[in-house]
Motif scaffolding. Structure first.
Motif, PDB file in Angstrom:
ATOM      1  N   THR A   1      34.037  32.382  34.202  1.00 45.17           N
ATOM      2  CA  THR A   1      33.838  30.941  34.383  1.00 45.17           C
ATOM      3  C   THR A   1      32.407  30.489  34.157  1.00 45.17           C
ATOM      4  OG1 THR A   1      33.466  31.275  36.755  1.00 45.17           O
ATOM      5  CG2 THR A   1      35.733  30.830  36.055  1.00 45.17           C
ATOM      6  N   ARG A   2      31.486  31.420  33.927  1.00 43.34           N
ATOM      7  CA  ARG A   2      30.082  31.042  33.769  1.00 43.34           C
ATOM      8  C   ARG A   2      29.903  30.291  32.451  1.00 43.34           C
ATOM      9  NH1 ARG A   2      25.107  32.507  35.873  1.00 43.34           N
ATOM     10  NH2 ARG A   2      23.395  32.400  34.394  1.00 43.34           N
ATOM     11  N   SER A   3      29.230  29.126  32.487  1.00 45.67           N
ATOM     12  CA  SER A   3      29.064  28.304  31.292  1.00 45.67           C
ATOM     13  C   SER A   3      27.972  28.820  30.366  1.00 45.67           C
ATOM     14  CB  SER A   3      28.771  26.852  31.680  1.00 45.67           C
ATOM     15  OG  SER A   3      27.621  26.775  32.503  1.00 45.67           O
ATOM     16  N   SER A   4      26.935  29.448  30.928  1.00 44.08           N
ATOM     17  CA  SER A   4      25.862  30.026  30.110  1.00 44.08           C
ATOM     18  C   SER A   4      25.945  31.544  30.211  1.00 44.08           C
ATOM     19  CB  SER A   4      24.494  29.547  30.586  1.00 44.08           C
ATOM     20  OG  SER A   4      24.295  29.871  31.951  1.00 44.08           O
ATOM     21  N   PRO A   5      25.644  32.276  29.136  1.00 43.50           N
ATOM     22  CA  PRO A   5      25.827  33.725  29.157  1.00 43.50           C
ATOM     23  C   PRO A   5      24.891  34.437  30.122  1.00 43.50           C
ATOM     24  CG  PRO A   5      24.744  33.039  27.133  1.00 43.50           C
ATOM     25  CD  PRO A   5      25.185  31.790  27.830  1.00 43.50           C
ATOM     26  N   ASN A   6      25.435  35.416  30.833  1.00 45.21           N
ATOM     27  CA  ASN A   6      24.590  36.280  31.648  1.00 45.21           C
ATOM     28  C   ASN A   6      24.014  37.382  30.752  1.00 45.21           C
ATOM     29  OD1 ASN A   6      26.531  38.374  31.348  1.00 45.21           O
ATOM     30  ND2 ASN A   6      27.698  37.593  33.088  1.00 45.21           N
ATOM     31  N   GLU A   7      23.394  38.386  31.355  1.00 44.96           N
ATOM     32  CA  GLU A   7      22.738  39.437  30.578  1.00 44.96           C
ATOM     33  C   GLU A   7      23.647  40.630  30.282  1.00 44.96           C
ATOM     34  OE1 GLU A   7      19.192  40.477  32.690  1.00 44.96           O
ATOM     35  OE2 GLU A   7      18.173  38.598  32.217  1.00 44.96           O
ATOM     36  N   MET A   8      24.945  40.500  30.568  1.00 46.44           N
ATOM     37  CA  MET A   8      25.877  41.556  30.215  1.00 46.44           C
ATOM     38  C   MET A   8      26.053  41.601  28.698  1.00 46.44           C
ATOM     39  SD  MET A   8      27.019  43.276  32.870  1.00 46.44           S
ATOM     40  CE  MET A   8      28.664  43.909  32.518  1.00 46.44           C
ATOM     41  N   PRO A   9      26.578  42.709  28.144  1.00 50.26           N
ATOM     42  CA  PRO A   9      26.816  42.780  26.695  1.00 50.26           C
ATOM     43  C   PRO A   9      27.791  41.695  26.236  1.00 50.26           C
ATOM     44  CG  PRO A   9      26.988  44.954  27.700  1.00 50.26           C
ATOM     45  CD  PRO A   9      26.906  43.976  28.829  1.00 50.26           C
ATOM     46  N   ASP A  10      27.631  41.272  24.994  1.00 49.44           N
ATOM     47  CA  ASP A  10      28.493  40.248  24.409  1.00 49.44           C
ATOM     48  C   ASP A  10      29.810  40.897  23.992  1.00 49.44           C
ATOM     49  OD1 ASP A  10      29.579  38.028  23.255  1.00 49.44           O
ATOM     50  OD2 ASP A  10      28.253  38.001  21.508  1.00 49.44           O
ATOM     51  N   LEU A  11      30.653  41.183  24.991  1.00 49.25           N
ATOM     52  CA  LEU A  11      31.909  41.890  24.764  1.00 49.25           C
ATOM     53  C   LEU A  11      33.023  41.249  25.580  1.00 49.25           C
ATOM     54  CD1 LEU A  11      30.598  45.559  25.143  1.00 49.25           C
ATOM     55  CD2 LEU A  11      31.321  44.488  23.004  1.00 49.25           C
ATOM     56  N   GLU A  12      34.237  41.357  25.063  1.00 50.18           N
ATOM     57  CA  GLU A  12      35.420  40.923  25.803  1.00 50.18           C
ATOM     58  C   GLU A  12      36.303  42.145  26.006  1.00 50.18           C
ATOM     59  OE1 GLU A  12      39.112  38.056  24.768  1.00 50.18           O
ATOM     60  OE2 GLU A  12      37.170  37.049  24.884  1.00 50.18           O
ATOM     61  N   LEU A  13      36.638  42.428  27.261  1.00 53.39           N
ATOM     62  CA  LEU A  13      37.446  43.601  27.570  1.00 53.39           C
ATOM     63  C   LEU A  13      38.837  43.192  28.019  1.00 53.39           C
ATOM     64  CD1 LEU A  13      34.986  45.952  29.520  1.00 53.39           C
ATOM     65  CD2 LEU A  13      35.463  45.864  27.062  1.00 53.39           C
ATOM     66  N   ALA A  14      39.810  44.003  27.630  1.00 54.85           N
ATOM     67  CA  ALA A  14      41.192  43.779  28.046  1.00 54.85           C
ATOM     68  C   ALA A  14      41.365  44.151  29.513  1.00 54.85           C
ATOM     69  CB  ALA A  14      42.139  44.603  27.186  1.00 54.85           C
ATOM     70  N   CYS A  15      42.329  43.508  30.129  1.00 56.35           N
ATOM     71  CA  CYS A  15      42.667  43.823  31.519  1.00 56.35           C
ATOM     72  C   CYS A  15      43.491  45.108  31.536  1.00 56.35           C
ATOM     73  CB  CYS A  15      43.456  42.661  32.114  1.00 56.35           C
ATOM     74  SG  CYS A  15      43.609  42.710  33.911  1.00 56.35           S
ATOM     75  N   LEU A  16      43.151  46.045  32.400  1.00 55.36           N
ATOM     76  CA  LEU A  16      43.875  47.308  32.505  1.00 55.36           C
ATOM     77  C   LEU A  16      45.286  47.058  33.022  1.00 55.36           C
ATOM     78  CD1 LEU A  16      43.829  50.415  32.354  1.00 55.36           C
ATOM     79  CD2 LEU A  16      42.936  50.421  34.701  1.00 55.36           C
ATOM     80  N   GLY A  17      46.277  47.328  32.186  1.00 57.27           N
ATOM     81  CA  GLY A  17      47.659  47.111  32.594  1.00 57.27           C
ATOM     82  C   GLY A  17      48.176  45.719  32.308  1.00 57.27           C
ATOM     83  N   GLY A  18      47.451  44.949  31.517  1.00 58.55           N
ATOM     84  CA  GLY A  18      47.941  43.629  31.118  1.00 58.55           C
ATOM     85  C   GLY A  18      47.321  42.489  31.903  1.00 58.55           C
ATOM     86  N   GLY A  19      47.259  41.339  31.260  1.00 56.10           N
ATOM     87  CA  GLY A  19      46.684  40.151  31.880  1.00 56.10           C
ATOM     88  C   GLY A  19      45.583  39.577  31.008  1.00 56.10           C
TER      89      GLY A  19
END
Length: 205
Positions: free
Chosen positions: A61-79
């Protein structure tokens, strides 16, 4: 390429990574992530996830990027998938895999922290397992219900975040800054101390 050969290659890559890290050792410089064919959302895995009672993953929900890597990860087991840079702090990210003894040992302590302080500090797990069914079975065994993301190609480990050992924590502050700290906590009280120190959050007794 046959599916079992692809799975075998992915497993070999993760095993090599895990041997180098040895749960508490240093990471391998220059180890680059490779795309994974591992499926983390199947009917079987969804059933395991539901049986374990794991909380749903959130897109972020964060509107501005934090310092985490620019990656999108799948939810383990779906979602819903999660944009790592959209995770709002204060948050605790736990990196783990099922064959790592200290990872298994600390999960109940992380769950106890989640039960008590989850409304104030997000708790999210990131599994690098290439056998997601084993990861989900461990989650159920340890009683961990906080959201779990899947990173079987170790894209986060190979990023600038530089996770050097397993288990590890990434602490996301309210301003979006990120610090990394070795895991292996023995109690929720120890995690409280880390959160208060790394995030400047007063959680009280």
């Amino acid at each position: 390429m046959h599916i079992w050969r692809r799975v075998g290659l992915a497993l070999a890559g993760t095993v090599i990574l895990q041997l180098f890290t040895s749960c508490s050792g240093e990471s391998v410089p220059g180890l680059a992530p490779k795309p994974s064919d591992i499926e983390v959302d199947t009917p079987e895995l969804r059933a395991l996830r539901e049986d374990a009672g794991i909380d749903p993953c959130e897109p972020g929900t964060r509107s501005s990027p934090n310092e985490m890597p620019d990656l999108e990860l799948a939810c383990l087991g779906g979602g819903a998938s999660t944009d790592l840079q959209a995770i709002s702090g204060p948050a605790v990210i736990n990196f783990w895999y099922a064959a790592c003894p200290p990872c298994r040992k600390e999960m109940p302590a992380i769950q106890e922290f989640h039960d008590r302080y989850g409304e104030h500090v997000q708790v999210i797990g990131i599994s690098i397992d290439v056998w997601p069914d084993q990861a989900l079975k461990l989650v159920k065994k340890t009683g961990a219900t906080y959201p779990q993301l899947a990173d079987p190609d170790t894209s986060v480990t190979g990023s600038d975040l530089r996770i050097r050992a397993f288990p590890s924590f990434a602490f996301i502050a309210e301003d979006g800054s990120v610090t990394v700290h070795p895991g292996g906590v023995d109690s929720s009280a120890e995690l409280v101390d880390l959160v208060e120190s790394e995030l400047g959050v007063a959680l009280g007794p």
